[in-house]
Design an enzyme around this catalytic site. Structure first.
Site, mmCIF file in Angstrom:
data_model
loop_
_atom_site.group_PDB
_atom_site.id
_atom_site.type_symbol
_atom_site.label_atom_id
_atom_site.label_comp_id
_atom_site.label_asym_id
_atom_site.label_seq_id
_atom_site.Cartn_x
_atom_site.Cartn_y
_atom_site.Cartn_z
ATOM 1 N N LYS A 147 0.819 -1.224 0.000
ATOM 2 C CA LYS A 147 0.000 0.000 0.000
ATOM 3 C C LYS A 147 0.847 1.266 0.000
ATOM 4 O O LYS A 147 0.436 2.292 -0.522
ATOM 5 C CB LYS A 147 -0.954 -0.018 1.187
ATOM 6 C CG LYS A 147 -2.026 -1.112 1.028
ATOM 7 C CD LYS A 147 -3.373 -0.690 1.524
ATOM 8 C CE LYS A 147 -4.460 -1.624 1.064
ATOM 9 N NZ LYS A 147 -4.340 -2.984 1.631
ATOM 10 N N GLU A 156 -10.163 6.756 3.349
ATOM 11 C CA GLU A 156 -11.045 5.850 4.067
ATOM 12 C C GLU A 156 -10.237 4.593 4.344
ATOM 13 O O GLU A 156 -9.264 4.297 3.650
ATOM 14 C CB GLU A 156 -12.278 5.511 3.222
ATOM 15 C CG GLU A 156 -12.109 4.350 2.244
ATOM 16 C CD GLU A 156 -11.096 4.600 1.132
ATOM 17 O OE1 GLU A 156 -10.927 5.765 0.739
ATOM 18 O OE2 GLU A 156 -10.456 3.624 0.667
ATOM 19 N N SER A 191 1.762 -9.871 -0.713
ATOM 20 C CA SER A 191 1.385 -8.463 -0.654
ATOM 21 C C SER A 191 1.653 -7.803 0.690
ATOM 22 O O SER A 191 1.837 -6.597 0.771
ATOM 23 C CB SER A 191 -0.097 -8.305 -1.018
ATOM 24 O OG SER A 191 -0.904 -9.146 -0.209
HETATM 25 C C1 LIG Z 1 -5.215 -4.063 1.317
HETATM 26 C C2 LIG Z 1 -4.475 -5.316 1.102
HETATM 27 C C3 LIG Z 1 -4.810 -6.211 0.050
HETATM 28 C C4 LIG Z 1 -5.983 -5.996 -0.860
HETATM 29 O O1 LIG Z 1 -5.934 -4.862 -1.644
HETATM 30 P P1 LIG Z 1 -5.616 -4.905 -3.212
HETATM 31 O O2 LIG Z 1 -5.962 -3.549 -3.659
HETATM 32 O O3 LIG Z 1 -6.486 -5.973 -3.807
HETATM 33 O O4 LIG Z 1 -4.182 -5.238 -3.362
HETATM 34 C C5 LIG Z 1 -4.012 -7.335 -0.140
HETATM 35 N N1 LIG Z 1 -2.983 -7.612 0.687
HETATM 36 C C6 LIG Z 1 -2.642 -6.801 1.706
HETATM 37 C C7 LIG Z 1 -1.492 -7.166 2.568
HETATM 38 C C8 LIG Z 1 -3.383 -5.631 1.958
HETATM 39 O O5 LIG Z 1 -3.030 -4.828 2.982
#
Ligand SMILES: *Cc1c(COP(=O)(O)O)cnc(C)c1O
Length: 395
Positions: A89, A111, A377
């Site tokens: 993010k 948000e 992610s």
């Molecule tokens: C917010 C988040 C997601 C989901 O958001 P995307 O916009 O689909 O990437 C996935 N993995 C993590 C670790 C997150 O914090």
């Protein structure tokens, strides 16, 4: 066929900017300037410098040898979990805060549901000395108390939203109201590839650094810059678009987005939008949405808060429709199992969101010669309570 938006922000029949008239000036300002700013060398340099020195990029592309043995393929993990604040993010929030600065806007609103995007936003606001207001459903402020504390520590004002079901969609409505009321000094940082044009394209471009790095890193490690397969989880879809972006026009690379099936696709407790969704408008764009016969948005369910969203970004809806990307889904239980496996054989505790992407590997018939990249992610610290309950159940 294009995988990218036209000048009005349409990806095939999806996308666009379905917004109240009161928001036109804000959206117009952004769509008229974002490409000019983004493509200017001075912006690029400032963005690259912060990604490198502040967020810690490039994130490693790690050859996971024990996981590779387990699945019978060469599995590489793109370690977005090692970024500052613990997920992908931060790539987007750094990009958007620099965009806001160029537009002369000193007040930032956002948000947040689980709080990850709120923390990343509060972080970059502290970095650049901007005022920061984060809207969060009151229910979520209780469920995600540690992230509320982090945001406060970073100097952000967290506003608990008490309207509606007191969750993410209500916080989004409140943020939009704020933006309408404060058009001349405020930028709204959306946290995924959702919302009205130009947000899906702007966020995709900021996150595309993920696949740009993968290409380079694979080239260095294997002598080939194209993998056979890239797998990423999809909530709104920003880490997935980031992981796919520079492979979209290489048809030999197979791309798989993994959604949350919750307790099962047809259980009524799911977030598997491509399996269940129909076209509709939510948060300013035409996309695939989980909705009832009357077009009312249905509540999404997933064990991972970041995938708990009843839609997907419009680019994903298009990539699904033209079949460039395959979409799969994984249940809560399968994700927990895959998260535990990664912890036990690689010493990496992934975010529950990322565990969905990892879980999909067990459903593929991989051959020893295939090169697979999975986007991790985020890190799993925030999910420890859920993992521990799972371990308790296993006995
Ligand atoms: C917010 C988040 C997601 C989901 O958001 P995307 O916009 O689909 O990437 C996935 N993995 C993590 C670790 C997150 O914090």
């Amino acid at each position: 066929m294009s995988y990218f938006p036209d000048r009005n922000g349409f990806y095939g029949r999806f996308g666009g900017a379905y917004i109240p008239e009161m928001l036109y000036p804000n959206i117009k300002r952004l769509s008229e300037s974002y490409l000019k700013i983004l493509e200017s060398p001075s912006f690029q340099e400032e963005f690259d410098t912060l990604l490198r020195d502040y967020a810690g990029r490039p994130s490693p592309l790690y050859y996971a040898s024990r996981l590779s043995q387990h699945y019978g393929a060469s599995v590489y993990l793109k370690r977005e979990d090692l970024n500052h604040t613990g997920s992908h993010k931060i790539n987007n929030t750094i990009g958007q805060i620099l965009m806001a600065k160029r537009l002369g806007l000193r007040r930032i609103i956002a948000e947040t549901g689980a709080g990850q995007h709120g923390v990343a936003t509060a972080t970059v606001c502290a970095l650049l000395g901007m005022e920061c207001v984060v809207y969060m459903g009151e229910l979520d402020t209780q469920r995600q108390a540690p992230n509320v504390e982090r945001m406060k520590m970073l100097g952000a004002k967290v506003v608990p939203v008490t309207s509606g079901s007191k969750v993410l969609k209500d916080a989004t409505n409140e943020a939009l109201r704020d933006w309408i009321a404060n058009p001349e000094n405020t930028h709204y940082i959306i946290g995924s590839v959702v919302g009205p044009h130009p947000y899906p394209d702007m966020v995709a471009r900021f996150q595309s650094v993920i696949s740009a790095e993968i290409r380079q890193q694979l080239q260095n490690k294997t002598g080939k810059e194209l993998p056979d397969l890239v797998v990423a989880c999809v909530g709104g879809g920003s880490n997935a678009i980031g992981s796919f972006y520079h492979f979209l026009e290489a048809p030999e690379v197979r791309l798989i987005g993994v959604e949350a099936a919750g307790q099962g696709v047809s259980s009524g407790h799911s977030a598997a939008t491509t399996a269940l969704g129909r076209p509709g408008v939510l948060h300013g764009s035409m996309t695939l949405l989980m909705q009832d016969a009357d077009g009312q948005i249905e509540e999404a369910h997933s064990i991972s808060a970041g995938l708990d969203y009843p839609g997907i970004g419009p680019q994903h809806a298009h990539l699904f429709e033209v079949r460039r990307v395959q979409y799969a889904n994984v249940t809560d239980e399968e994700a927990l199992k895959a998260g535990l496996l990664l912890a036990r054989i690689e010493g990496i505790i992934p975010a529950l969101e990322s565990a969905h992407a990892l879980a999909h590997l067990s459903k593929l018939e991989l051959s020893g010669s295939e090169t697979v990249v999975v986007c991790v992610s985020g890190r799993g610290d925030k999910d420890m309570q859920t993992y521990l309950e799972y371990l308790g159940r296993l006995g």
